[in-house]
Scaffold this motif. Structure first.
Motif, short mmCIF file in Angstrom:
data_model
loop_
_atom_site.label_atom_id
_atom_site.label_comp_id
_atom_site.label_asym_id
_atom_site.label_seq_id
_atom_site.Cartn_x
_atom_site.Cartn_y
_atom_site.Cartn_z
N GLN A 163 0.84 -1.20 0.00
CA GLN A 163 0.00 0.00 0.00
C GLN A 163 0.88 1.26 0.00
N LYS A 164 0.43 2.26 -0.70
CA LYS A 164 1.12 3.55 -0.72
C LYS A 164 0.21 4.61 -0.09
N TRP A 165 0.84 5.69 0.38
CA TRP A 165 0.05 6.71 1.04
C TRP A 165 -0.78 7.48 0.02
N TYR A 166 -1.88 8.03 0.48
CA TYR A 166 -2.75 8.86 -0.35
C TYR A 166 -3.57 9.76 0.59
N GLN A 193 -11.57 12.59 -2.89
CA GLN A 193 -10.20 12.09 -2.84
C GLN A 193 -10.05 10.97 -1.81
N GLY A 194 -9.50 9.86 -2.26
CA GLY A 194 -9.31 8.70 -1.40
C GLY A 194 -10.35 7.62 -1.56
N THR A 196 -11.48 6.01 -4.26
CA THR A 196 -11.07 4.91 -5.14
C THR A 196 -10.12 3.95 -4.42
N GLU A 197 -9.14 4.50 -3.71
CA GLU A 197 -8.17 3.65 -3.01
C GLU A 197 -8.84 2.84 -1.90
N LYS A 200 -10.72 -0.15 -3.27
CA LYS A 200 -9.81 -1.25 -3.64
C LYS A 200 -9.40 -2.05 -2.40
N GLN A 201 -9.17 -1.35 -1.30
CA GLN A 201 -8.82 -2.04 -0.07
C GLN A 201 -10.00 -2.86 0.47
#
Length: 285
Positions: A163-166, A193-194, A196-197, A200-201
């Motif tokens: 995982q990468k930060w967002y 913002q955030g 979509t990520e 996915k999680q």
């Protein structure tokens, strides 16, 4: 009856009993005292880190278990931890106070303290209502069997390893009611913002749940954190209060803000019973 009494008397007589050992005199060798009992026997509820006795919703007024208690089952919850920035706490506290005048039965999430008991003390209000770790749920809170714990934690770590930060924007106030209609929550939802990520999680967590025969998350997830709650279904009164107070804020500011605050994604955690596992942690820099 006399025969029955005689029979019991005979069975308890000294003739049928083994001889008593001779008494030990004070001059005999000293007897070592017995060791103290294990601490787990004195406090059995804390002997298992996964126990959920304190978590039980049935032990708190106004709260109902989302599933029945079964020995060997532990509550599983996968989430993103969120800390509210200090810069927005004063505005949030002011907003929640105004909402509590419209809906007087609101309580702080987790602490279960009534907001109207905190309104007169600004420091206590912020400390109990806002200075805590909030959570964006990535899966349902469900019971898991003890033999599934290790495989669940291992699989979650494998799925969420890279995982990468967002950035996560909390864009608007929203009201949610739990599945059985016993609790209503005032929350801040992620719609920009955030989103979509996070979705996915959620899909990764759903995969782990599916392989453990656990119910997956809602089909159309709406990521959010909940700040306060009330017993029963009071969504209509809460929605009216939020609409009224949001309009006042917009009129005072001259426009409606497109977000309440923003935080950086820092990782995922999994709480099973009373034990929390770090699934992934993203460096803050």
């Amino acid at each position: 009856m006399d025969a029955l009494i005689a029979s019991y008397a005979d069975s308890d007589s000294d003739a049928d009993s083994p001889p008593l050992p001779p008494p030990i005199s004070a001059s005999s060798s000293t007897i070592s005292p017995l060791p103290p009992p294990p601490l787990s026997l004195l406090n059995p509820l804390n002997s298992n880190p996964h126990r959920t006795d304190d978590w039980s919703g049935s032990q708190r007024p106004g709260r109902v278990r989302s599933f029945p208690h079964v020995d060997g089952n532990y509550a599983l919850h996968v989430s993103i931890p969120v800390l509210i920035p200090q810069s927005v706490k004063e505005d949030l506290a002011r907003f929640l106070k105004r909402i509590s005048f419209h809906v007087p039965d609101l309580s702080v999430v987790d602490a279960d303290i009534a907001l109207d008991l905190l309104r007169d003390d600004e420091q206590r209000f912020e400390r109990f209502a806002l200075e805590k770790e909030f959570h964006i749920s990535l899966g349902r809170t469900v019971p898991i069997r003890v033999h599934q714990i290790d495989s669940m934690v291992t699989m979650l770590r494998q799925k969420l390893l890279s995982q990468k930060w967002y950035w996560i924007d909390f864009n608007r106030w929203e009201v949610f009611v739990n599945d059985d209609g016993t609790r209503t929550f005032l929350s801040m939802e992620v719609v920009g913002q955030g989103l979509t990520e996070i979705k996915k999680q959620i899909q990764a967590v759903n995969h782990a749940y599916r392989l453990h025969n656990l119910p997956e998350f809602y089909e159309n997830p709406r990521p959010h954190i909940s700040l306060v709650w009330a017993s029963g279904d009071v969504r209509n009164s809460l929605l009216r209060a939020v609409a009224e107070e949001t309009k006042k804020c917009a009129d005072a500011a001259g426009s409606l803000q497109n977000r309440i605050f923003t935080v950086k994604f820092s990782g995922v955690q999994c709480k099973i019973g009373q034990k929390t596992y770090k699934i992934c942690k993203v460096p803050s820099n």
